[in-house]
Design an enzyme around this catalytic site. Structure first.
Site, PDB file in Angstrom:
ATOM      1  CD  GLN A   1      -2.527  -6.385   1.548  1.00  0.00           C
ATOM      2  OE1 GLN A   1      -2.258  -5.194   1.689  1.00  0.00           O
ATOM      3  NE2 GLN A   1      -3.242  -7.067   2.442  1.00  0.00           N
TER       4      GLN A   1
ATOM      5  CG  HIS B   1      -1.148  -2.045  -2.613  1.00  0.00           C
ATOM      6  ND1 HIS B   1      -2.322  -2.256  -1.931  1.00  0.00           N
ATOM      7  CD2 HIS B   1      -0.150  -2.323  -1.737  1.00  0.00           C
ATOM      8  CE1 HIS B   1      -2.041  -2.633  -0.684  1.00  0.00           C
ATOM      9  NE2 HIS B   1      -0.745  -2.682  -0.549  1.00  0.00           N
TER      10      HIS B   1
ATOM     11  CD  GLU C   1       2.726  -1.599   0.990  1.00  0.00           C
ATOM     12  OE1 GLU C   1       2.861  -2.556   1.772  1.00  0.00           O
ATOM     13  OE2 GLU C   1       1.631  -1.111   0.681  1.00  0.00           O
TER      14      GLU C   1
ATOM     15  CG  HIS D   1       2.426  -6.877  -0.513  1.00  0.00           C
ATOM     16  ND1 HIS D   1       1.924  -6.282  -1.653  1.00  0.00           N
ATOM     17  CD2 HIS D   1       1.828  -6.234   0.529  1.00  0.00           C
ATOM     18  CE1 HIS D   1       1.071  -5.327  -1.310  1.00  0.00           C
ATOM     19  NE2 HIS D   1       0.994  -5.277   0.013  1.00  0.00           N
TER      20      HIS D   1
ATOM     21  NE  ARG E   1      -9.093  -8.048   2.565  1.00  0.00           N
ATOM     22  CZ  ARG E   1     -10.268  -7.455   2.670  1.00  0.00           C
ATOM     23  NH1 ARG E   1     -11.270  -7.813   1.881  1.00  0.00           N
ATOM     24  NH2 ARG E   1     -10.463  -6.510   3.564  1.00  0.00           N
TER      25      ARG E   1
END
Length: 317
Positions: free
Chosen positions: A95, A97, A116, A173, A193
């Site tokens: 996936q 982001h 993150e 990642h 995804r």
């Protein structure tokens, strides 16, 4: 002022397992729990205050709105961070982001982007993550995805307990099977995804992929984020600064007998990832056990820890 303890929200996942019970003593409804949202004000899973009594029962979103004095002068909306413990009993989907601008334009409702970082709490021998890709351009990426050439596209890295990875928005990642992590992230639940191993959900359907969005937000070519490293020596007490970026700073507090931590920023979030002990604030002592998560409000400037334990802490920037 006392620390604010929170009850986690448990999230069932197709790749989840039972380690949040066997390793962290959380009560699980089944053996497919992939995430504990330990400190969260996101609408998809709001943590609830358990103490102090004056705030007990409030959702973190309500606490943040009703009591801004706990969180300092800079008070962005929504609550900026989300802290999770993840149990990857199976591989997570590959996936990526978006950043804040893309999320705001395409997801709406004030959704943030998602940068993150991961602290590896435990990893089975040989366990690995997907961290980056080998495509040199968007066109090459899209062709490799269309061809299903995952072995050549995806970059895999073996991991061990104590490793730390910075995963900015735009980074392809995936957490691999057999890994438990503490994740510090922006307050977002937007995931695109790229690949899901052709898995089917409980109703027999393939899970949705988001190839167009993934290509829109992925970094080409991949470049490793600079703030990766290992944790502090586990045999001494220390505060280790793991990462700072425009969204948050992250620290490891490792306690062997005693450690005093000064808190110069407005407020801090913390989760116990190993061991047990206590913390003393202004002469009042609070017991700490595995997976305990709490906020240290802006009025708390120093904490004295005792015992043998390790915590991951963060504060918004």
């Amino acid at each position: 002022m006392q620390p604010i303890f929170l009850k986690p929200v448990l999230q069932e996942k197709i790749w989840g397992g039972s380690k949040l019970h066997t390793q962290f003593n959380l009560d699980l409804p089944n053996d497919s729990i992939g995430e504990a949202w330990c400190i969260s004000a996101h609408p998809n899973g709001v943590s609830t205050v358990t103490s102090p009594n004056q705030f007990a029962g409030l959702g973190l979103d309500e606490l943040y709105e009703q009591h801004p004095e706990l969180f300092g002068e800079d008070h962005p909306t929504p609550f900026p961070l989300l802290i999770k413990i993840l149990d990857a009993n199976d591989d997570l989907s590959v996936q990526v982001h978006p950043d804040d601008q893309y999320a705001d334009e395409h997801e709406g409702a004030g959704e943030l982007g998602k940068t993150e970082c991961w602290y590896i709490i435990s990893a089975e021998p040989g366990a690995s993550i997907v961290y980056g890709h080998h495509a040199q351009s968007r066109e090459e990426f899209e062709q490799m995805v269309a061809d299903g050439d995952w072995d050549h596209l995806l970059r895999r890295v073996e991991v061990k307990a104590g490793d730390f990875f910075y995963v900015p928005h735009g980074t392809i990642h995936a957490i691999g099977a057999g890994i438990v992590i503490l994740e510090t992230q922006q307050n977002s639940d937007t995931t695109y995804r790229v690949y899901d191993y052709d898995r089917r959900d409980s109703e027999g359907n393939l899970r949705d992929l988001h190839i167009q969005q993934s290509a829109d937000v992925t970094q080409f070519p991949h470049q490793d984020a600079q703030a990766t490293g290992e944790s502090s020596d586990q045999e001494i007490s220390a505060e280790t600064h793991l990462l700072s970026n425009e969204f948050f700073s992250v620290y490891q507090w490792n306690i062997v007998d005693n450690l005093t931590v000064n808190l110069p920023k407005d407020y801090y979030l913390a989760t116990v990832i190993e061991g047990k002990g206590s913390m003393t604030i202004n002469g009042e002592t609070f017991e700490l056990n595995l997976a305990d998560s709490f906020i240290l409000p802006t009025t708390i400037s120093q904490v004295e820890f005792s015992g043998n334990l390790s915590l991951i802490a963060s504060n918004p920037e």
